[in-house]
Scaffold this motif. Structure first.
Motif, PDB file in Angstrom:
ATOM      1  N   ARG A 110      -1.893  -5.757  -1.431  1.00 24.37           N
ATOM      2  CA  ARG A 110      -2.429  -5.215  -2.682  1.00 24.37           C
ATOM      3  C   ARG A 110      -3.892  -4.839  -2.521  1.00 24.37           C
ATOM      4  O   ARG A 110      -4.336  -3.777  -2.994  1.00 24.37           O
ATOM      5  CB  ARG A 110      -2.262  -6.255  -3.798  1.00 24.37           C
ATOM      6  CG  ARG A 110      -2.905  -5.876  -5.134  1.00 24.37           C
ATOM      7  CD  ARG A 110      -2.243  -4.673  -5.758  1.00 24.37           C
ATOM      8  NE  ARG A 110      -2.863  -4.348  -7.038  1.00 24.37           N
ATOM      9  CZ  ARG A 110      -2.677  -3.214  -7.684  1.00 24.37           C
ATOM     10  NH1 ARG A 110      -1.881  -2.267  -7.193  1.00 24.37           N
ATOM     11  NH2 ARG A 110      -3.260  -2.994  -8.844  1.00 24.37           N
ATOM     12  N   LEU A 111      -4.657  -5.688  -1.857  1.00 22.53           N
ATOM     13  CA  LEU A 111      -6.069  -5.410  -1.613  1.00 22.53           C
ATOM     14  C   LEU A 111      -6.243  -4.125  -0.814  1.00 22.53           C
ATOM     15  O   LEU A 111      -7.075  -3.266  -1.152  1.00 22.53           O
ATOM     16  CB  LEU A 111      -6.690  -6.587  -0.859  1.00 22.53           C
ATOM     17  CG  LEU A 111      -8.199  -6.601  -0.682  1.00 22.53           C
ATOM     18  CD1 LEU A 111      -8.905  -6.872  -2.005  1.00 22.53           C
ATOM     19  CD2 LEU A 111      -8.606  -7.650   0.353  1.00 22.53           C
ATOM     20  N   MET A 112      -5.460  -3.964   0.238  1.00 23.65           N
ATOM     21  CA  MET A 112      -5.534  -2.747   1.044  1.00 23.65           C
ATOM     22  C   MET A 112      -5.092  -1.522   0.258  1.00 23.65           C
ATOM     23  O   MET A 112      -5.668  -0.438   0.399  1.00 23.65           O
ATOM     24  CB  MET A 112      -4.661  -2.909   2.295  1.00 23.65           C
ATOM     25  CG  MET A 112      -5.181  -3.924   3.292  1.00 23.65           C
ATOM     26  SD  MET A 112      -6.746  -3.427   4.067  1.00 23.65           S
ATOM     27  CE  MET A 112      -6.194  -2.025   5.046  1.00 23.65           C
ATOM     28  N   ALA A 113      -4.078  -1.688  -0.582  1.00 24.45           N
ATOM     29  CA  ALA A 113      -3.561  -0.554  -1.357  1.00 24.45           C
ATOM     30  C   ALA A 113      -4.619   0.004  -2.293  1.00 24.45           C
ATOM     31  O   ALA A 113      -4.785   1.226  -2.414  1.00 24.45           O
ATOM     32  CB  ALA A 113      -2.321  -0.978  -2.143  1.00 24.45           C
ATOM     33  N   VAL A 114      -5.350  -0.882  -2.966  1.00 26.22           N
ATOM     34  CA  VAL A 114      -6.353  -0.428  -3.927  1.00 26.22           C
ATOM     35  C   VAL A 114      -7.642   0.008  -3.228  1.00 26.22           C
ATOM     36  O   VAL A 114      -8.177   1.089  -3.492  1.00 26.22           O
ATOM     37  CB  VAL A 114      -6.666  -1.539  -4.950  1.00 26.22           C
ATOM     38  CG1 VAL A 114      -7.808  -1.103  -5.879  1.00 26.22           C
ATOM     39  CG2 VAL A 114      -5.430  -1.883  -5.765  1.00 26.22           C
ATOM     40  N   ASN A 115      -8.139  -0.828  -2.322  1.00 32.52           N
ATOM     41  CA  ASN A 115      -9.476  -0.626  -1.767  1.00 32.52           C
ATOM     42  C   ASN A 115      -9.548   0.360  -0.619  1.00 32.52           C
ATOM     43  O   ASN A 115     -10.621   0.885  -0.316  1.00 32.52           O
ATOM     44  CB  ASN A 115     -10.054  -1.964  -1.294  1.00 32.52           C
ATOM     45  CG  ASN A 115     -10.381  -2.896  -2.435  1.00 32.52           C
ATOM     46  OD1 ASN A 115     -10.061  -2.634  -3.586  1.00 32.52           O
ATOM     47  ND2 ASN A 115     -11.016  -4.013  -2.128  1.00 32.52           N
ATOM     48  N   VAL A 116      -8.413   0.627   0.051  1.00 28.32           N
ATOM     49  CA  VAL A 116      -8.433   1.524   1.208  1.00 28.32           C
ATOM     50  C   VAL A 116      -7.439   2.678   1.049  1.00 28.32           C
ATOM     51  O   VAL A 116      -7.832   3.847   1.034  1.00 28.32           O
ATOM     52  CB  VAL A 116      -8.148   0.758   2.521  1.00 28.32           C
ATOM     53  CG1 VAL A 116      -8.207   1.709   3.718  1.00 28.32           C
ATOM     54  CG2 VAL A 116      -9.151  -0.373   2.711  1.00 28.32           C
ATOM     55  N   ALA A 154     -11.248 -10.922   3.862  1.00 34.91           N
ATOM     56  CA  ALA A 154     -10.264  -9.903   3.517  1.00 34.91           C
ATOM     57  C   ALA A 154     -10.899  -8.777   2.704  1.00 34.91           C
ATOM     58  O   ALA A 154     -10.675  -7.591   2.980  1.00 34.91           O
ATOM     59  CB  ALA A 154      -9.097 -10.524   2.749  1.00 34.91           C
ATOM     60  N   TYR A 155     -11.713  -9.142   1.731  1.00 37.89           N
ATOM     61  CA  TYR A 155     -12.395  -8.130   0.915  1.00 37.89           C
ATOM     62  C   TYR A 155     -13.366  -7.321   1.766  1.00 37.89           C
ATOM     63  O   TYR A 155     -13.398  -6.089   1.696  1.00 37.89           O
ATOM     64  CB  TYR A 155     -13.136  -8.815  -0.229  1.00 37.89           C
ATOM     65  CG  TYR A 155     -13.985  -7.891  -1.072  1.00 37.89           C
ATOM     66  CD1 TYR A 155     -13.409  -7.063  -2.025  1.00 37.89           C
ATOM     67  CD2 TYR A 155     -15.374  -7.849  -0.927  1.00 37.89           C
ATOM     68  CE1 TYR A 155     -14.186  -6.218  -2.802  1.00 37.89           C
ATOM     69  CE2 TYR A 155     -16.160  -7.014  -1.700  1.00 37.89           C
ATOM     70  CZ  TYR A 155     -15.565  -6.198  -2.644  1.00 37.89           C
ATOM     71  OH  TYR A 155     -16.339  -5.361  -3.414  1.00 37.89           O
ATOM     72  N   THR A 156     -14.151  -8.019   2.582  1.00 36.13           N
ATOM     73  CA  THR A 156     -15.151  -7.353   3.404  1.00 36.13           C
ATOM     74  C   THR A 156     -14.531  -6.325   4.337  1.00 36.13           C
ATOM     75  O   THR A 156     -15.066  -5.226   4.520  1.00 36.13           O
ATOM     76  CB  THR A 156     -15.941  -8.389   4.223  1.00 36.13           C
ATOM     77  OG1 THR A 156     -16.674  -9.228   3.330  1.00 36.13           O
ATOM     78  CG2 THR A 156     -16.898  -7.734   5.193  1.00 36.13           C
ATOM     79  N   LEU A 157     -13.398  -6.658   4.929  1.00 36.40           N
ATOM     80  CA  LEU A 157     -12.808  -5.713   5.885  1.00 36.40           C
ATOM     81  C   LEU A 157     -12.365  -4.426   5.194  1.00 36.40           C
ATOM     82  O   LEU A 157     -12.412  -3.346   5.784  1.00 36.40           O
ATOM     83  CB  LEU A 157     -11.671  -6.354   6.666  1.00 36.40           C
ATOM     84  CG  LEU A 157     -10.323  -6.627   6.003  1.00 36.40           C
ATOM     85  CD1 LEU A 157      -9.388  -5.427   6.061  1.00 36.40           C
ATOM     86  CD2 LEU A 157      -9.649  -7.814   6.696  1.00 36.40           C
ATOM     87  N   THR A 158     -11.957  -4.515   3.917  1.00 38.75           N
ATOM     88  CA  THR A 158     -11.562  -3.286   3.221  1.00 38.75           C
ATOM     89  C   THR A 158     -12.767  -2.392   2.970  1.00 38.75           C
ATOM     90  O   THR A 158     -12.663  -1.162   3.071  1.00 38.75           O
ATOM     91  CB  THR A 158     -10.856  -3.589   1.882  1.00 38.75           C
ATOM     92  OG1 THR A 158     -11.754  -4.219   0.958  1.00 38.75           O
ATOM     93  CG2 THR A 158      -9.635  -4.466   2.092  1.00 38.75           C
TER      94      THR A 158
END
Length: 246
Positions: A110-116, A154-158
Motif C-alpha cells: 500500500r505504501l509503495m502504491a500511493v507513494n511511488v 519503509a517510508y524513507t525508501l519510497t
C-alpha cells in the motif's frame, strides 16, 4: 494581477494539509485546479469553498492515490473537460512507521502504491497531454536524504525512490520542454505531523531554524517551480525543511 490565467493543474491529495495549501496557492495565481481526495469529501468541499471565496477556481475528484488507473482517469477527465493540462502536482502520500520487521507485505504494498507507483503513473499520464512548458512536481520528504531515526525505513525508501524517478523523467520529458522536479518538505505543521504533538520537540532539535514549517511555505516552493520563472530548473530536489538536511 494573476500570472497564470487559463492554466490548468491537477493536485493529488488536495483536500487538506500541504495539498490544500498547494491548491489554494495555485488558484490564487489564476490556475484552475483539479484536485483529488480519497475519502474526506467534507474536507474537499471546504477547500473548494475557500478557493471560490478567494476568487479562484477548483474542482474536486474522488480518487484513491494508490489506484494508478483512478489517477490516470482523473488526468484524462480534467484534460478532456478543460481542454488542457499544464501542471501536475503529485502530492498524495501516506506514512508508515515502526520496526521494519513488523511491516506487513500488505502495508508495504500500500505504501509503495500511493507513494511511488501512483506518482509515476500520475506523471506519465499528465505528460501525455501536456503542452511544451508543462510542469510536473512531486512531494517527497526530508527523510529521503537523512534518516530521522529508527522506524522510518519503509517510508524513507519510497521518498528516496522519487529522487531517481524525478531525475529520470526530467531527461525523458526534456525534449518536449516539460520540467520535472521534487520538493522535500521538512517537519510541517499538518494533521499528519502536528507541531503540538509529543514527538515535535524531538524533531525540532534537528531543524536548523528550530521550528516546524507551514503548509503555505511548502506551497510557495511548489508555486515557484510551477511558474514560468522556473523554466530552467528540472531534475532538481528542492529542500524546504528549515535546514533539517543541512
Amino acid at each position: 494581477m494573476t500570472e497564470s490565467i487559463n492554466r490548468v493543474a491537477v493536485v493529488t491529495g488536495g483536500s487538506r494539509g500541504i495539498g490544500a495549501a498547494i491548491v489554494r496557492r495555485l488558484a490564487s495565481k489564476g490556475v484552475h485546479v483539479a484536485f483529488t481526495y480519497a475519502n474526506n469529501g467534507g474536507a474537499a468541499e471546504r477547500t473548494m469553498a475557500e478557493v471560490r471565496e478567494a476568487g479562484g477556481s477548483a474542482k474536486a475528484y474522488a480518487a484513491d492515490a494508490g489506484d494508478a488507473s483512478a489517477i490516470q482517469d482523473v488526468v484524462h477527465r480534467v484534460s478532456s473537460e478543460t481542454g488542457r493540462l499544464d501542471i501536475m502536482v503529485a502530492n498524495a502520500g501516506i506514512m508508515l512507521a515502526g520496526p521494519p520487521g513488523d511491516v506487513s507485505i500488505d502495508a508495504f504494498d500500500r505504501l509503495m502504491a500511493v507513494n511511488v507507483r501512483g506518482v509515476f503513473f500520475a506523471a506519465t499520464a499528465a505528460a501525455r497531454v501536456m503542452p511544451e512548458g508543462g510542469r510536473i512536481i512531486s512531494i517527497g520528504s526530508c527523510l529521503a536524504e537523512r534518516s530521522a531515526g529508527p522506524g522510518t525505513t519503509a517510508y524513507t525508501l519510497t521518498k528516496a525512490a522519487l529522487v531517481g524517478m524525478t531525475r529520470g523523467l526530467a531527461y525523458d520529458f526534456a525534449p518536449r520542454g516539460i520540467t520535472v522536479n521534487l520538493v522535500h518538505p521538512g517537519p510541517t505543521d499538518t494533521d499528519m505531523n502536528p507541531a503540538a504533538s509529543e514527538r515535535a520537540a524531538q524533531q525540532r532539535t534537528k531543524i536548523a531554524l528550530g521550528r516546524y514549517g507551514s503548509a503555505d511555505e511548502i506551497a510557495s516552493a511548489v508555486a515557484y517551480l510551477a511558474s514560468p520563472a522556473a523554466s530552467f530548473i528540472t531534475g532538481a530536489a528542492l529542500a524546504v525543511d528549515g535546514g533539517f538536511a543541512a
